[in-house]
Design an enzyme around this catalytic site. Structure first.
Site, PDB file in Angstrom:
ATOM      1  N   TRP A  89       0.792  -1.227   0.000  1.00 43.44           N
ATOM      2  CA  TRP A  89       0.000   0.000   0.000  1.00 43.44           C
ATOM      3  C   TRP A  89       0.826   1.279   0.000  1.00 43.44           C
ATOM      4  O   TRP A  89       0.287   2.362  -0.173  1.00 43.44           O
ATOM      5  CB  TRP A  89      -0.894   0.025   1.262  1.00 43.44           C
ATOM      6  N   ASN A  90       2.143   1.210   0.249  1.00 45.31           N
ATOM      7  CA  ASN A  90       2.849   2.456   0.568  1.00 45.31           C
ATOM      8  C   ASN A  90       3.115   3.357  -0.631  1.00 45.31           C
ATOM      9  O   ASN A  90       3.226   4.567  -0.475  1.00 45.31           O
ATOM     10  CB  ASN A  90       4.131   2.187   1.367  1.00 45.31           C
ATOM     11  N   CYS A 101      10.433   1.544   1.898  1.00 45.38           N
ATOM     12  CA  CYS A 101      11.356   0.419   2.123  1.00 45.38           C
ATOM     13  C   CYS A 101      12.803   0.866   2.177  1.00 45.38           C
ATOM     14  O   CYS A 101      13.634   0.207   2.793  1.00 45.38           O
ATOM     15  CB  CYS A 101      11.165  -0.626   1.039  1.00 45.38           C
ATOM     16  N   GLU A 146      12.638  -3.407  11.023  1.00 44.85           N
ATOM     17  CA  GLU A 146      12.312  -2.299  10.113  1.00 44.85           C
ATOM     18  C   GLU A 146      11.207  -1.439  10.723  1.00 44.85           C
ATOM     19  O   GLU A 146      10.109  -1.937  10.966  1.00 44.85           O
ATOM     20  CB  GLU A 146      11.827  -2.889   8.775  1.00 44.85           C
ATOM     21  N   GLY A 201       6.773  -6.416  -0.847  1.00 49.90           N
ATOM     22  CA  GLY A 201       6.168  -6.478   0.485  1.00 49.90           C
ATOM     23  C   GLY A 201       7.209  -6.833   1.522  1.00 49.90           C
ATOM     24  O   GLY A 201       8.412  -6.633   1.308  1.00 49.90           O
ATOM     25  N   SER A 202       6.747  -7.369   2.632  1.00 51.47           N
ATOM     26  CA  SER A 202       7.644  -7.616   3.760  1.00 51.47           C
ATOM     27  C   SER A 202       8.471  -8.884   3.562  1.00 51.47           C
ATOM     28  O   SER A 202       8.100  -9.768   2.773  1.00 51.47           O
ATOM     29  CB  SER A 202       6.819  -7.731   5.036  1.00 51.47           C
ATOM     30  N   GLU A 247      10.819  -7.920  -4.062  1.00 54.54           N
ATOM     31  CA  GLU A 247      11.248  -6.604  -3.572  1.00 54.54           C
ATOM     32  C   GLU A 247      10.770  -6.499  -2.136  1.00 54.54           C
ATOM     33  O   GLU A 247       9.596  -6.217  -1.881  1.00 54.54           O
ATOM     34  CB  GLU A 247      10.610  -5.496  -4.425  1.00 54.54           C
ATOM     35  N   LEU A 248      11.673  -6.745  -1.197  1.00 52.74           N
ATOM     36  CA  LEU A 248      11.231  -6.900   0.197  1.00 52.74           C
ATOM     37  C   LEU A 248      11.713  -5.755   1.084  1.00 52.74           C
ATOM     38  O   LEU A 248      12.199  -4.743   0.604  1.00 52.74           O
ATOM     39  CB  LEU A 248      11.697  -8.264   0.707  1.00 52.74           C
ATOM     40  N   ALA A 275      -3.594  -5.865  -5.932  1.00 53.70           N
ATOM     41  CA  ALA A 275      -3.129  -4.644  -5.275  1.00 53.70           C
ATOM     42  C   ALA A 275      -3.728  -4.587  -3.874  1.00 53.70           C
ATOM     43  O   ALA A 275      -4.572  -5.401  -3.504  1.00 53.70           O
ATOM     44  CB  ALA A 275      -3.528  -3.436  -6.096  1.00 53.70           C
ATOM     45  N   GLU A 296      14.179  -4.460 -10.148  1.00 55.26           N
ATOM     46  CA  GLU A 296      13.150  -3.729 -10.892  1.00 55.26           C
ATOM     47  C   GLU A 296      13.794  -2.451 -11.413  1.00 55.26           C
ATOM     48  O   GLU A 296      14.797  -1.995 -10.852  1.00 55.26           O
ATOM     49  CB  GLU A 296      11.970  -3.382  -9.977  1.00 55.26           C
TER      50      GLU A 296
HETATM   51  P1  NAD Z   1       3.073  -7.317   3.433  1.00 54.95           P
HETATM   52  O1  NAD Z   1       4.139  -8.281   3.110  1.00 54.95           O
HETATM   53  O2  NAD Z   1       2.296  -7.505   4.677  1.00 54.95           O
HETATM   54  O3  NAD Z   1       1.987  -7.277   2.253  1.00 54.95           O
HETATM   55  C1  NAD Z   1       2.373  -7.055   0.907  1.00 54.95           C
HETATM   56  C2  NAD Z   1       1.317  -7.660  -0.011  1.00 54.95           C
HETATM   57  O4  NAD Z   1       1.317  -9.068   0.160  1.00 54.95           O
HETATM   58  C3  NAD Z   1      -0.112  -7.200   0.269  1.00 54.95           C
HETATM   59  O5  NAD Z   1      -0.760  -6.999  -0.970  1.00 54.95           O
HETATM   60  C4  NAD Z   1      -0.695  -8.390   1.005  1.00 54.95           C
HETATM   61  O6  NAD Z   1      -2.084  -8.464   0.834  1.00 54.95           O
HETATM   62  C5  NAD Z   1       0.002  -9.565   0.337  1.00 54.95           C
HETATM   63  N1  NAD Z   1       0.135 -10.856   1.027  1.00 54.95           N
HETATM   64  C6  NAD Z   1       0.374 -12.025   0.413  1.00 54.95           C
HETATM   65  N2  NAD Z   1       0.447 -13.043   1.258  1.00 54.95           N
HETATM   66  C7  NAD Z   1       0.274 -12.541   2.462  1.00 54.95           C
HETATM   67  C8  NAD Z   1       0.269 -13.116   3.755  1.00 54.95           C
HETATM   68  N3  NAD Z   1       0.492 -14.411   3.954  1.00 54.95           N
HETATM   69  N4  NAD Z   1       0.081 -12.281   4.779  1.00 54.95           N
HETATM   70  C9  NAD Z   1      -0.069 -10.949   4.578  1.00 54.95           C
HETATM   71  N5  NAD Z   1      -0.084 -10.370   3.363  1.00 54.95           N
HETATM   72  C10 NAD Z   1       0.087 -11.142   2.313  1.00 54.95           C
HETATM   73  O7  NAD Z   1       3.770  -5.880   3.389  1.00 54.95           O
HETATM   74  P2  NAD Z   1       3.120  -4.468   3.766  1.00 54.95           P
HETATM   75  O8  NAD Z   1       3.152  -4.298   5.223  1.00 54.95           O
HETATM   76  O9  NAD Z   1       1.852  -4.258   3.035  1.00 54.95           O
HETATM   77  O10 NAD Z   1       4.214  -3.509   3.081  1.00 54.95           O
HETATM   78  C11 NAD Z   1       5.312  -3.065   3.751  1.00 54.95           C
HETATM   79  C12 NAD Z   1       6.530  -3.903   3.450  1.00 54.95           C
HETATM   80  O11 NAD Z   1       6.829  -3.852   2.058  1.00 54.95           O
HETATM   81  C13 NAD Z   1       7.766  -3.370   4.149  1.00 54.95           C
HETATM   82  O12 NAD Z   1       8.521  -4.424   4.663  1.00 54.95           O
HETATM   83  C14 NAD Z   1       8.505  -2.676   3.022  1.00 54.95           C
HETATM   84  O13 NAD Z   1       9.888  -2.536   3.251  1.00 54.95           O
HETATM   85  C15 NAD Z   1       8.193  -3.529   1.857  1.00 54.95           C
HETATM   86  N6  NAD Z   1       8.386  -2.798   0.613  1.00 54.95           N
HETATM   87  C16 NAD Z   1       9.441  -3.105  -0.190  1.00 54.95           C
HETATM   88  C17 NAD Z   1       9.667  -2.380  -1.361  1.00 54.95           C
HETATM   89  C18 NAD Z   1      10.837  -2.683  -2.262  1.00 54.95           C
HETATM   90  O14 NAD Z   1      10.866  -2.189  -3.393  1.00 54.95           O
HETATM   91  N7  NAD Z   1      11.807  -3.468  -1.832  1.00 54.95           N
HETATM   92  C19 NAD Z   1       8.796  -1.342  -1.708  1.00 54.95           C
HETATM   93  C20 NAD Z   1       7.720  -1.061  -0.877  1.00 54.95           C
HETATM   94  C21 NAD Z   1       7.523  -1.802   0.282  1.00 54.95           C
END
Ligand code: NAD
Length: 496
Positions: free
Chosen positions: A164-165, A297, A399, A241-242, A263-264, A189, A476
Site C-alpha cells: 500500500w505504501n 522500504c 524495520e 512487500g515484507s 522486492e522486500l 493490489a 526492478e
Molecule cells: P506485506 O508483506 O504484509 O503485504 C504485501 C502484499 O502481500 C499485500 O498486498 C498483502 O495483501 C500480500 N500478502 C500475500 N500473502 C500474504 C500473507 N500471507 N500475509 C499478509 N499479506 C500477504 O507488506 P506491507 O506491510 O503491506 O508492506 C510493507 C513492506 O513492504 C515493508 O517491509 C517494506 O519494506 C516492503 N516494501 C518493499 C519495497 C521494495 O521495493 N523493496 C517497496 C515497498 C515496500
C-alpha cells in the site's frame, strides 16, 4: 511542528467519485459473491468507500483472460506496443492531479507528494515503452553453416502482488515492465489503497491496451497470492512487500520452479563519517526520512554518526523536524500526513517505548499527535528522533516503517560498517563523507543493492533497484527490470 486539518467531508466527497472495482478481461465488475472491503481514510478513520473482493472464480476469470491475451500481446509489434503505452503516459500526465488527490486521501501522503508520485510513474511507463523497442537479441559467431542466435521472449502470464505504501509506484513498476516486455498480468493490489491503482488500470484501458493484458484484483493477501502462485497459468511471480511474506511466497513459487522477483523490506543504514558536512548530511537525511511518514522500504532508519559531529548533525535534524507540518494530506502546506493504519501507529509507539526502555533519549516527537484540530481517530504520529539508541533496542534490528530516526554514534568507521551490515537486510544504504577514499570504503563495504553517497536517493527509472540478503531477489527498473520478464531462448539453425 504545525498541525493542519481540512474538513474531512471534503475528502469523503472527492473519494466518492473514485472508480473502485475489479478489472478483468477489459471490464469493470464486482466480485462474484458481492463481498467488499471497506476503505478507510487514514486522516479520519472514516469509511470512505468499498472495493470489491475477488472470489476464486474471479481470479480464475482473470487468469484465463490473461492466458488468452498473452499470445496476442506477445505477437503485437514493438511499435504498436510502444504506441499504446505512450498514449497511456500522456493520459497519466493529464490525470495526475486527480489521481494524486485520490492517493493522498486513501494513503495519507501529502497531496504534492502524491501528484509527484503519479508524474514519476508516468516517467517509468515512458521509459519502459521506449525500452520495449530495444529488446534486442544476439547473434553469436559460430560455424559458417550454422546460425546461432539468442532471442528474448516474454515469460508469459505474470502474477503480481503489491503493498500500500506507493499506491501508484509499486503497481506501475510491475505493470510497465511486464506489459512492455510483452507479458500479460494479474495484479493483486492492496485493498487499503484501491482508487489509485484502479485509476492506473483506467488509463491503460483508455489508451487502448487490449483486453486481458492487464487484470486487477483485490483479495485477502495469503489466499489470493497463493492462488496466483499455484495456478498453472502464471509463469512468474513479482512481489513487493515484507520479508516474512516474501519468504513464504518465494518458497511456494520455488516448489513449482516458478521464477520470482522479490522486492522486500530493508532497514537502511546511514553512516555519517567524521569528515562529512553534518548540516548537509542532516538536511539530506531529513528529506528522505520523513517522506511518506517513513513508510518507505529504503527509508534511512539506522543512523550512525561519528561522535565528533553528532551534536551538530542531531541539532540540524531536530530543527528540520520542527519545521514539518503534520496534518490532513489535502491541506495546503502539509509536509507529513498520517500513517496508513492503527497497526502502524501501534508498531511505531512500541518501537519508541522499547528504545526508551533500553536507554535512548527522545530528542524530538515520541508521541501520537492529538489536538490542534487533528481529526478524531486520524493515525498521526509525530516525527521522532531518538539519540543514544543502543543496538539491542528493537528499532535497531526491526524495520520501523514509520517516522522514527534512531541515532547512534561511532568512532571507528570499519566497526560502523560491520554493524550496518550485521542485519539480514540489504536493500538501501547511505554514506556521507567529503573524502573520496572514505566514499570508496563505504561503496565497497556496504552490503546493499541500492547505495547512495552524500545523498539519500530513492529509486530511479533508468537504473536497477533491489535488495541483497533477505531484502529480495532480482531487480526492478532499468534494463534489468524489463529483462526480468523475459526468458532467454538459444536458437541454433543449421543452414546447409
Ligand atoms: P506485506 O508483506 O504484509 O503485504 C504485501 C502484499 O502481500 C499485500 O498486498 C498483502 O495483501 C500480500 N500478502 C500475500 N500473502 C500474504 C500473507 N500471507 N500475509 C499478509 N499479506 C500477504 O507488506 P506491507 O506491510 O503491506 O508492506 C510493507 C513492506 O513492504 C515493508 O517491509 C517494506 O519494506 C516492503 N516494501 C518493499 C519495497 C521494495 O521495493 N523493496 C517497496 C515497498 C515496500
Amino acid at each position: 511542528m504545525t498541525i493542519l486539518t481540512e474538513a474531512p467531508s471534503t475528502a469523503a466527497e472527492i473519494y466518492a467519485t473514485a472508480r473502485l472495482g475489479l478489472y478483468i478481461d477489459g471490464e469493470w465488475r464486482t466480485g462474484a459473491a458481492g463481498r467488499v472491503f471497506d476503505v478507510l481514510n487514514p486522516a479520519t478513520n472514516e469509511v470512505i468507500g468499498q472495493v470489491p473482493r475477488a472470489e476464486t472464480s474471479d481470479l480464475d476469470d482473470a487468469l484465463a483472460a490473461a492466458e488468452r491475451a498473452f499470445p496476442l500481446w506477445r505477437d503485437t509489434s514493438a511499435f504498436e506496443k510502444s504506441r499504446i503505452l505512450l498514449k497511456a503516459v500522456a493520459l497519466l500526465r493529464e490525470r495526475a492531479p486527480e489521481i494524486g488527490r485520490l492517493m493522498a486521501i486513501e494513503q495519507g501522503k501529502p497531496l504534492k507528494d502524491a501528484v509527484t508520485e503519479v508524474t514519476r510513474v508516468s516517467g517509468t511507463l515512458e521509459w519502459c515503452a521506449q525500452e520495449s523497442r530495444r529488446l534486442y537479441g544476439r547473434i553469436i559467431p559460430t560455424d559458417v553453416d550454422t546460425s546461432l542466435t539468442v532471442r528474448y521472449e516474454p515469460v508469459g502470464v505474470v502474477g503480481a502482488i503489491v503493498p500500500w505504501n506507493f499506491p501508484a509506484g509499486s503497481p506501475m513498476r510491475k505493470m510497465s515492465a511486464a506489459i512492455s516486455a510483452g507479458c500479460a498480468l494479474v495484479i493483486k493490489a492492496s485493498q487499503e489503497v484501491p482508487a489509485t491503482v484502479c485509476a492506473l488500470a483506467e488509463v491503460f484501458h483508455d489508451a487502448g491496451l487490449p483486453k486481458g493484458v492487464l487484470n486487477l484484483v483485490f483479495g485477502r493477501g495469503a489466499e489470493t497470492s497463493e492462488h496466483l502462485i499455484d495456478s498453472p497459468a502464471t509463469r512468474l511471480i513479482a512481489f513487493t512487500g515484507s520479508v516474512p511474506v516474501g519468504k513464504q511466497l518465494n518458497a511456494r513459487a520455488g516448489a513449482l520452479m516458478k521464477p520470482t522477483i522479490m522486492e522486500l523490506g530493508g532497514h537502511a543504514p546511514v553512516i555519517i563519517a567524521a569528515d562529512a558536512d553534518p548540516v548537509q548530511a542532516a538536511r539530506r537525511t531529513s528529506a528522505a526520512k520523513w517522506a511518506n511518514a517513513g513508510q518507505v522500504c529504503t527509508s534511512p532508519s539506522r543512523i550512525f554518526v561519528h561522535e565528533s559531529i553528532a551534536a551538530e548533525f542531531t541539532a540540524e535534524l531536530v530543527r528540520l523536524a520542527a519545521e514539518l507540518v503534520v496534518g490532513e494530506p489535502l491541506a495546503e502546506g502539509v509536509t507529513m500526513g498520517p500513517l496508513i493504519n492503527e497497526k502502524r501507529v501501534e508498531a511505531t509507539e512500541h518501537l519508541v517505548q522499547d528504545a526508551v526502555a533500553h536507554g535512548a533519549t527522545v530528542a524530538f516527537g515520541g508521541e501520537r499527535l492529538s489536538g490542534e484540530g487533528r481529526a478524531e481517530g486520524g493515525y498521526y504520529y509525530a516525527p521522532t528522533i531518538l539519540t543514544g539508541v543502543p543496538l539491542d533496542a528493537e528499532v535497531m534490528s526491526e524495520e520501523p516503517f514509520g517516522p522514527i530516526a534512531p541515532i547512534t554514534t561511532f568512532t571507528d568507521l570499519d566497526e560502523a560498517i560491520r554493524i550496518a551490515n550485521s542485519l539480514p537486510f540489504g536493500l538501501a544504504a547511505y554514506g556521507f563523507t567529503e573524502s573520496a577514499s572514505t566514499a570508496d570504503i563505504l561503496a565497497r563495504g556496504f552490503e546493499a543493492g541500492i547505495l547512495s553517497i552524500n545523498h539519500c536517493g530513492g529509486s530511479v527509472t533508468e537504473a536497477p533497484s533491489g535488495g541483497v540478503k533477505e531484502s529480495g531477489l532480482g531487480r526492478e527498473s532499468g534494463p534489468e527490470g524489463v529483462q526480468a520478464y523475459l526468458i532467454t531462448k538459444r536458437v541454433s539453425h543449421k543452414l546447409r
